[in-house]
Design a protein around this motif. Structure first.
Motif, PDB file in Angstrom:
ATOM      1  N   LEU A  19       0.822  -1.203   0.000  1.00  0.00           N
ATOM      2  CA  LEU A  19       0.000   0.000   0.000  1.00  0.00           C
ATOM      3  C   LEU A  19       0.860   1.257   0.000  1.00  0.00           C
ATOM      4  CD1 LEU A  19      -2.928   1.005   0.085  1.00  0.00           C
ATOM      5  CD2 LEU A  19      -2.784   0.953   2.584  1.00  0.00           C
ATOM      6  N   VAL A  20       1.898   1.278   0.805  1.00  0.00           N
ATOM      7  CA  VAL A  20       2.792   2.442   0.854  1.00  0.00           C
ATOM      8  C   VAL A  20       3.564   2.568  -0.462  1.00  0.00           C
ATOM      9  CG1 VAL A  20       4.808   3.455   2.002  1.00  0.00           C
ATOM     10  CG2 VAL A  20       2.954   2.481   3.363  1.00  0.00           C
ATOM     11  N   ALA A  21       4.036   1.444  -1.003  1.00  0.00           N
ATOM     12  CA  ALA A  21       4.795   1.481  -2.259  1.00  0.00           C
ATOM     13  C   ALA A  21       3.949   2.019  -3.418  1.00  0.00           C
ATOM     14  CB  ALA A  21       5.329   0.089  -2.600  1.00  0.00           C
ATOM     15  N   ALA A  22       2.661   1.703  -3.406  1.00  0.00           N
ATOM     16  CA  ALA A  22       1.781   2.122  -4.505  1.00  0.00           C
ATOM     17  C   ALA A  22       0.979   3.380  -4.179  1.00  0.00           C
ATOM     18  CB  ALA A  22       0.823   0.984  -4.844  1.00  0.00           C
ATOM     19  N   ALA A  23       1.274   4.037  -3.078  1.00  0.00           N
ATOM     20  CA  ALA A  23       0.466   5.158  -2.596  1.00  0.00           C
ATOM     21  C   ALA A  23       0.285   6.274  -3.613  1.00  0.00           C
ATOM     22  CB  ALA A  23       1.060   5.723  -1.303  1.00  0.00           C
ATOM     23  N   ASP A  24       1.308   6.535  -4.408  1.00  0.00           N
ATOM     24  CA  ASP A  24       1.201   7.635  -5.379  1.00  0.00           C
ATOM     25  C   ASP A  24       0.659   7.179  -6.728  1.00  0.00           C
ATOM     26  OD1 ASP A  24       3.313   6.229  -6.423  1.00  0.00           O
ATOM     27  OD2 ASP A  24       4.738   7.890  -6.361  1.00  0.00           O
ATOM     28  N   THR A  60       1.890   4.801  -8.668  1.00  0.00           N
ATOM     29  CA  THR A  60       2.896   4.078  -9.459  1.00  0.00           C
ATOM     30  C   THR A  60       3.863   3.385  -8.496  1.00  0.00           C
ATOM     31  OG1 THR A  60       4.418   5.955  -9.540  1.00  0.00           O
ATOM     32  CG2 THR A  60       2.834   5.765 -11.348  1.00  0.00           C
ATOM     33  N   VAL A  61       4.483   2.345  -8.997  1.00  0.00           N
ATOM     34  CA  VAL A  61       5.479   1.626  -8.192  1.00  0.00           C
ATOM     35  C   VAL A  61       6.769   1.620  -8.984  1.00  0.00           C
ATOM     36  CG1 VAL A  61       6.065  -0.538  -7.057  1.00  0.00           C
ATOM     37  CG2 VAL A  61       3.664   0.155  -7.238  1.00  0.00           C
ATOM     38  N   ASP A  62       7.752   2.371  -8.488  1.00  0.00           N
ATOM     39  CA  ASP A  62       9.015   2.371  -9.226  1.00  0.00           C
ATOM     40  C   ASP A  62       9.966   1.349  -8.613  1.00  0.00           C
ATOM     41  OD1 ASP A  62      10.705   3.890  -7.225  1.00  0.00           O
ATOM     42  OD2 ASP A  62       9.216   5.442  -7.681  1.00  0.00           O
ATOM     43  N   PRO A  63      10.993   0.973  -9.353  1.00  0.00           N
ATOM     44  CA  PRO A  63      11.916  -0.071  -8.895  1.00  0.00           C
ATOM     45  C   PRO A  63      12.537   0.209  -7.528  1.00  0.00           C
ATOM     46  CG  PRO A  63      12.287   0.385 -11.213  1.00  0.00           C
ATOM     47  CD  PRO A  63      11.306   1.417 -10.719  1.00  0.00           C
ATOM     48  N   SER A  64      12.761   1.478  -7.196  1.00  0.00           N
ATOM     49  CA  SER A  64      13.374   1.783  -5.898  1.00  0.00           C
ATOM     50  C   SER A  64      12.442   1.409  -4.749  1.00  0.00           C
ATOM     51  CB  SER A  64      13.768   3.259  -5.811  1.00  0.00           C
ATOM     52  OG  SER A  64      12.615   4.081  -5.786  1.00  0.00           O
ATOM     53  N   GLU A  65      11.121   1.501  -4.979  1.00  0.00           N
ATOM     54  CA  GLU A  65      10.174   1.115  -3.933  1.00  0.00           C
ATOM     55  C   GLU A  65      10.192  -0.396  -3.718  1.00  0.00           C
ATOM     56  OE1 GLU A  65       6.833   4.591  -4.116  1.00  0.00           O
ATOM     57  OE2 GLU A  65       6.975   3.252  -5.849  1.00  0.00           O
ATOM     58  N   ARG A  66      10.255  -1.133  -4.803  1.00  0.00           N
ATOM     59  CA  ARG A  66      10.373  -2.592  -4.680  1.00  0.00           C
ATOM     60  C   ARG A  66      11.686  -2.948  -3.966  1.00  0.00           C
ATOM     61  NH1 ARG A  66       7.015  -5.798  -7.964  1.00  0.00           N
ATOM     62  NH2 ARG A  66       5.830  -4.597  -9.466  1.00  0.00           N
ATOM     63  N   GLN A  67      12.732  -2.227  -4.299  1.00  0.00           N
ATOM     64  CA  GLN A  67      14.039  -2.477  -3.686  1.00  0.00           C
ATOM     65  C   GLN A  67      14.001  -2.216  -2.186  1.00  0.00           C
ATOM     66  OE1 GLN A  67      16.702  -3.934  -4.908  1.00  0.00           O
ATOM     67  NE2 GLN A  67      17.675  -3.737  -2.921  1.00  0.00           N
ATOM     68  N   ARG A  68      13.310  -1.149  -1.762  1.00  0.00           N
ATOM     69  CA  ARG A  68      13.203  -0.846  -0.328  1.00  0.00           C
ATOM     70  C   ARG A  68      12.500  -1.972   0.412  1.00  0.00           C
ATOM     71  NH1 ARG A  68      11.466   4.643  -1.619  1.00  0.00           N
ATOM     72  NH2 ARG A  68       9.396   4.049  -0.901  1.00  0.00           N
ATOM     73  N   VAL A  69      11.433  -2.505  -0.182  1.00  0.00           N
ATOM     74  CA  VAL A  69      10.706  -3.599   0.467  1.00  0.00           C
ATOM     75  C   VAL A  69      11.566  -4.857   0.480  1.00  0.00           C
ATOM     76  CG1 VAL A  69       8.658  -5.081   0.381  1.00  0.00           C
ATOM     77  CG2 VAL A  69       8.440  -2.619  -0.025  1.00  0.00           C
ATOM     78  N   ALA A  70      12.253  -5.138  -0.616  1.00  0.00           N
ATOM     79  CA  ALA A  70      13.140  -6.308  -0.655  1.00  0.00           C
ATOM     80  C   ALA A  70      14.224  -6.191   0.414  1.00  0.00           C
ATOM     81  CB  ALA A  70      13.773  -6.443  -2.036  1.00  0.00           C
ATOM     82  N   GLN A  71      14.747  -4.986   0.588  1.00  0.00           N
ATOM     83  CA  GLN A  71      15.771  -4.763   1.608  1.00  0.00           C
ATOM     84  C   GLN A  71      15.175  -4.945   3.008  1.00  0.00           C
ATOM     85  OE1 GLN A  71      17.589  -0.899   1.372  1.00  0.00           O
ATOM     86  NE2 GLN A  71      19.157  -1.411   2.866  1.00  0.00           N
ATOM     87  N   LEU A  72      13.957  -4.452   3.218  1.00  0.00           N
ATOM     88  CA  LEU A  72      13.292  -4.627   4.506  1.00  0.00           C
ATOM     89  C   LEU A  72      13.102  -6.109   4.812  1.00  0.00           C
ATOM     90  CD1 LEU A  72      11.729  -3.036   6.849  1.00  0.00           C
ATOM     91  CD2 LEU A  72       9.680  -3.716   5.589  1.00  0.00           C
ATOM     92  N   ILE A  73      12.641  -6.861   3.817  1.00  0.00           N
ATOM     93  CA  ILE A  73      12.422  -8.303   3.994  1.00  0.00           C
ATOM     94  C   ILE A  73      13.742  -9.001   4.341  1.00  0.00           C
ATOM     95  CG2 ILE A  73      11.886 -10.439   2.740  1.00  0.00           C
ATOM     96  CD1 ILE A  73       9.690  -8.795   1.267  1.00  0.00           C
ATOM     97  N   ALA A  74      14.807  -8.602   3.688  1.00  0.00           N
ATOM     98  CA  ALA A  74      16.105  -9.261   3.886  1.00  0.00           C
ATOM     99  C   ALA A  74      16.769  -8.889   5.207  1.00  0.00           C
ATOM    100  CB  ALA A  74      17.038  -8.915   2.730  1.00  0.00           C
ATOM    101  N   THR A  75      16.522  -7.679   5.711  1.00  0.00           N
ATOM    102  CA  THR A  75      17.309  -7.208   6.851  1.00  0.00           C
ATOM    103  C   THR A  75      16.523  -6.977   8.134  1.00  0.00           C
ATOM    104  OG1 THR A  75      17.046  -4.890   6.204  1.00  0.00           O
ATOM    105  CG2 THR A  75      18.973  -6.067   5.335  1.00  0.00           C
ATOM    106  N   ASN A  76      15.206  -6.886   8.064  1.00  0.00           N
ATOM    107  CA  ASN A  76      14.422  -6.568   9.242  1.00  0.00           C
ATOM    108  C   ASN A  76      14.338  -7.788  10.171  1.00  0.00           C
ATOM    109  OD1 ASN A  76      11.699  -6.466  10.757  1.00  0.00           O
ATOM    110  ND2 ASN A  76      12.099  -4.346  10.152  1.00  0.00           N
ATOM    111  N   GLU A  77      14.768  -7.607  11.416  1.00  0.00           N
ATOM    112  CA  GLU A  77      14.792  -8.722  12.371  1.00  0.00           C
ATOM    113  C   GLU A  77      13.411  -9.323  12.606  1.00  0.00           C
ATOM    114  OE1 GLU A  77      17.025  -8.444  16.053  1.00  0.00           O
ATOM    115  OE2 GLU A  77      18.043  -6.690  15.228  1.00  0.00           O
TER     116      GLU A  77
END
Length: 151
Positions: free
Chosen positions: A40-45, A47-64
């Motif tokens: 929802l946050v990634a698509a809030a505006d 459109t979903v640009d690659p940097s938004e997908r990257q932020r979520v991928a990074q969150l998934i990979a690093t968030n404890e």
């Protein structure tokens, strides 16, 4: 304090609070709601640009906290929700907010879902009005007062 510094502090505080509750955040409802919030946050505006997908991928990979779940499950849930939002944002948002509302039964999980939304929204240093608005809507879906999160 500059807006950027306040945003970083807020996102950092939210992450610290999430980590402290890691052991309480293991349900499927939390998993589904947190990935719905990310979409929802990634698509809030609109459109979903690659940097938004990257932020979520990074969150998934690093968030404890999210490491309580298999990364592939998280990605699948995120992409499924994103698909609904990109196909028809207004219609998809209803479905995604219903997914988020599943965390309502446990207040700690509900707050954590909102905190994840704020962390994702502020990850690029600009928690913009569109992102704030959808996180505020998620607060209502979870029966949480938006002012509790400075929204």
């Amino acid at each position: 304090m500059a807006l950027w510094d306040r945003l970083k502090d807020s996102a950092s505080q939210m992450q610290t609070q999430l980590t402290a509750r890691k052991n309480d955040l293991k349900s499927g409802a939390f998993r589904d709601a947190s990935m719905a919030m990310c979409a929802l946050v990634a698509a809030a505006d609109g459109t979903v640009d690659p940097s938004e997908r990257q932020r979520v991928a990074q969150l998934i990979a690093t968030n404890e906290v999210l490491q309580n779940f298999p990364a592939d499950d998280l990605r699948r849930h995120f992409e499924d929700n994103l698909g609904k939002l990109t196909a028809d944002f207004a219609f998809g948002k209803v479905s995604v907010l219903q997914e988020i509302a599943k965390a309502k039964k446990k207040p700690a999980e509900a707050r954590a879902v909102i905190q994840i939304g704020i962390v994702i929204g502020g990850a690029d240093g600009d928690f913009d009005q569109d992102e704030r608005a959808v996180v505020r809507e998620a607060c209502y879906a979870l029966d949480l007062p938006p002012h509790e999160f400075d929204l």
